[in-house]
Design an enzyme around this catalytic site. Structure first.
Site, PDB file in Angstrom:
ATOM      1  N   ARG A 139     -42.560 -12.624 -18.975  1.00  0.00           N
ATOM      2  CA  ARG A 139     -42.141 -11.263 -19.326  1.00  0.00           C
ATOM      3  C   ARG A 139     -42.235 -10.932 -20.808  1.00  0.00           C
ATOM      4  O   ARG A 139     -41.958  -9.808 -21.193  1.00  0.00           O
ATOM      5  CB  ARG A 139     -40.729 -11.013 -18.797  1.00  0.00           C
ATOM      6  N   GLY A 200     -32.849 -20.545  -9.386  1.00  0.00           N
ATOM      7  CA  GLY A 200     -31.652 -20.481  -8.561  1.00  0.00           C
ATOM      8  C   GLY A 200     -31.869 -20.834  -7.103  1.00  0.00           C
ATOM      9  O   GLY A 200     -30.938 -21.257  -6.412  1.00  0.00           O
ATOM     10  N   GLU A 201     -33.098 -20.684  -6.597  1.00  0.00           N
ATOM     11  CA  GLU A 201     -33.390 -21.011  -5.199  1.00  0.00           C
ATOM     12  C   GLU A 201     -33.500 -22.512  -4.954  1.00  0.00           C
ATOM     13  O   GLU A 201     -33.686 -22.949  -3.829  1.00  0.00           O
ATOM     14  CB  GLU A 201     -34.685 -20.332  -4.758  1.00  0.00           C
ATOM     15  N   ASN A 278     -27.861 -15.695  -8.296  1.00  0.00           N
ATOM     16  CA  ASN A 278     -27.176 -15.968  -7.038  1.00  0.00           C
ATOM     17  C   ASN A 278     -26.551 -17.355  -6.999  1.00  0.00           C
ATOM     18  O   ASN A 278     -27.058 -18.296  -7.596  1.00  0.00           O
ATOM     19  CB  ASN A 278     -28.170 -15.859  -5.883  1.00  0.00           C
ATOM     20  N   ASP A 320     -27.798 -12.627  -1.581  1.00  0.00           N
ATOM     21  CA  ASP A 320     -28.716 -12.905  -2.681  1.00  0.00           C
ATOM     22  C   ASP A 320     -28.884 -11.689  -3.587  1.00  0.00           C
ATOM     23  O   ASP A 320     -29.990 -11.314  -3.950  1.00  0.00           O
ATOM     24  CB  ASP A 320     -30.073 -13.372  -2.162  1.00  0.00           C
TER      25      ASP A 320
END
Length: 586
Positions: A139, A200-201, A278, A320
């Site tokens: 980004r 986070g996953e 999350n 989520d």
């Protein structure tokens, strides 16, 4: 990270600028701390992600305005080239006649700001087996002195000489094999590079850390999940929260809360504001409690890495929804009282206004069509009024066939607003929010943590909720919580927003357009098709007496990977990778 399990294997491409011996420390010509803090007011450069440390994405330039923007034309386009044409979510940096922009697969480019000619290119040597959740995006970069700095998908942070592209320092932030990665633009405050982590996953633990901008040496770390120890100059610096206060058993050890979007900084309060992602796993039936400090905004003292206050937007998140969206400081008078405030358009569909000095709840108002998980927020406690029957149920049955009650939830887990930054106009007093109206069927499944493996415990299908649009650019008054105007777009909006003193708002669409709107009325005044979906963040600056507008073009990100029925609708969008620059004709 914006959700998804996209596992990339990156073929190594030799950099045009290979690693070189570190340059000597010490002062160097280039922007310093004072320049970065003044970025929102200066017009001949763009030195920070967000066009200022508070990330208003507002420019005082008005040479391009509502009366003449319809005449704006391309000045040039600069291709990123090669076969690495994935999502291009970068915001350019402009300084000293150069444009610095990151590209997919952790690349950094320097272009001549007058001609678009490529001056140098750096390609990170990514290992096989990187595990970015939601495309191989980056980004943006940061600039300081003689260095331009960015993060890579294998969880490194790299500083390059801004004139040559040669490596000054390269530091490992975390173990990519455990699921860590980095996609956000760094924030530089008081000579420190402030970054978060993605992943986070995978059950990683979200962290904010500060490094010396000249050497890359670690100064402090602040894990954002309770029970984890922070550090300051190599020494213990206090546990975050209180162990097991809001997490059962050992789940806090792999609790998620990835700080994957980076942060903002407010010089008035000397506070960093970082959002947290999350909780892990998604299956909320396994982790009773609020699960602090996931799905929250944290205010952190940059001098020592201590948390000053927190506010949790989705306690015990089961959909989520994260809480990672940017927190933008602004001042306003409400009910006759002048206040130092901050605003956040959250994944969960609510627009929050807080007292930025202490985190006290001021208001929360819906900015999407539908929120099925909660019916507003309690004005006294600042907690959501949950709709109890809209949480996915605990898995029933045995083995791989076990699943919980399916619920329809809106917004979808891709959010009322995902990563794409909103803008705040110092003139109109309005926030301009790139939002999406969609929902999902979601159900829980059994899950156990395994290093480097997906740690979800849920499945889902994303669905449209109306026929005429998914994306909607909305102008919201933070004082009243009312939507002043909206522009609806057939495809999801996935790019950043900029506003200017020319009474203009700019944003891009997946259909390939960069568009300009009247900031007060929402009337569309101009558009240009760049040939690929626009999911980058526009900027503007003044050069040789003329105002320029730039944006990255290149379709990708989480939507085509995770969008389900929505992604199928827009599968024909061409990929690309180009920097487009516009101005008024002479």
């Amino acid at each position: 990270m914006m959700k998804g399990m996209f596992k990339a294997t990156a073929a190594c491409v030799l950099a045009m600028a290979m690693a070189a011996p570190a340059l000597a420390d010490g002062p160097a010509a280039g922007p310093g701390d004072a320049d970065l803090m003044a970025d929102a007011k200066t017009t001949n450069d763009v030195l920070t992600y967000g066009m200022g440390p508070q990330a208003h994405r507002f420019s005082p330039l008005d040479k391009i305005n509502t009366s003449n923007v319809a005449r704006m034309v391309p000045a040039y386009a600069a291709s990123l080239g090669g076969e690495k044409q994935r999502g291009q979510e970068s915001q350019p940096i402009v300084y000293d006649g150069m444009i610095y922009v990151t590209g997919s697969y952790s690349r950094l480019f320097a272009f001549d700001a007058r001609t678009g000619e490529k001056v140098w290119e750096y390609n990170a040597r990514l290992p096989d087996g990187i595990m970015p959740c939601c495309d191989v995006v980056n980004r943006g970069a940061a600039i300081y002195g003689d260095k331009v700095i960015f993060s890579t998908l294998d969880a490194h942070i790299v500083a390059l000489n801004r004139k040559t592209g040669k490596v000054v320092w390269n530091k490992t932030v975390a173990d990519y094999q455990a699921g860590y990665s980095q996609t956000a633009a760094p924030l530089i405050v008081k000579g420190m590079v402030i970054t978060g982590v993605s992943g986070g996953e995978f059950g990683v633990v979200g962290t904010v850390e500060a490094r010396d901008v000249n050497t890359g040496d670690l100064i402090w770390t602040r894990p954002v999940i309770e029970g984890h120890m922070g550090t300051l100059r190599g020494q213990p610096n206090g546990v975050t929260g209180k162990t097991n206060a809001t997490w059962p058993g050992d789940l806090w050890k792999t609790g998620g809360g990835a700080t994957w979007l980076g942060g903002t900084y407010d010089p008035d309060t000397n506070l960093l504001y970082f959002g947290t992602g999350n909780p892990a796993p998604w299956n909320s039936n396994l982790r009773k409690g609020d699960n602090l400090y996931t799905a929250s905004t944290l205010a952190i003292n940059p001098d020592n890495g201590q948390i000053v206050w927190h506010y949790q937007t989705t306690p015990h998140d089961g959909w989520d929804f994260d809480g990672v969206n940017e927190f933008i400081p602004f001042d306003a008078t409400i009910n006759g009282k002048a206040m130092k405030l901050g605003a956040k358009a959250d994944r969960n569909g609510y627009f929050f206004v807080l007292d930025r000095t202490n985190g006290k709840f001021v208001s929360a108002n819906k900015f999407v069509m539908q929120t099925t998980w909660a019916d507003g927020f309690n004005a006294k406690t600042g907690r959501p009024n949950y709709i109890d029957d809209n949480r996915p149920g605990a898995p029933e049955g045995t083995g791989s066939e076990a699943k919980g009650k399916t619920v329809f939830a809106s917004p979808s887990f891709l959010g009322g607003k995902n990563w794409m930054p909103m803008a705040y106009s110092d003139q109109t007093g309005l926030f301009y929010i790139p939002s999406n109206d969609w929902g999902m069927d979601i159900w829980n499944t059994p899950i156990a943590y395994k290093k480097g493996a997906a740690y979800l415990g849920a499945s889902f299908t994303i669905k449209p909720i109306v026929e005429d649009h998914i994306g909607a650019l909305r102008a919201m008054d933070p004082k009243t919580g009312k939507i002043v105007w909206e522009y609806k777009n057939k495809a999801p909006l996935w790019g950043g927003v900029m506003t200017t003193a020319g009474n203009l708002v700019f944003t891009g669409t997946p259909e390939g357009y960069l568009k300009a709107f009247d900031a007060k009325t929402g009337q569309e005044l101009w558009k240009f098709n760049t040939g690929s979906g626009v999911v980058g963040s526009p900027i503007t600056w003044e050069q040789d007496g003329e105002q320029y507008v730039a944006v990255m073009s290149g379709w990708g990100g989480a939507v085509p990977l995770w969008g389900g029925e929505v992604a199928k609708t827009f599968k024909e969008i061409s990929q690309g990778g180009a920097l487009w620059v516009f101005k008024l004709p002479k």
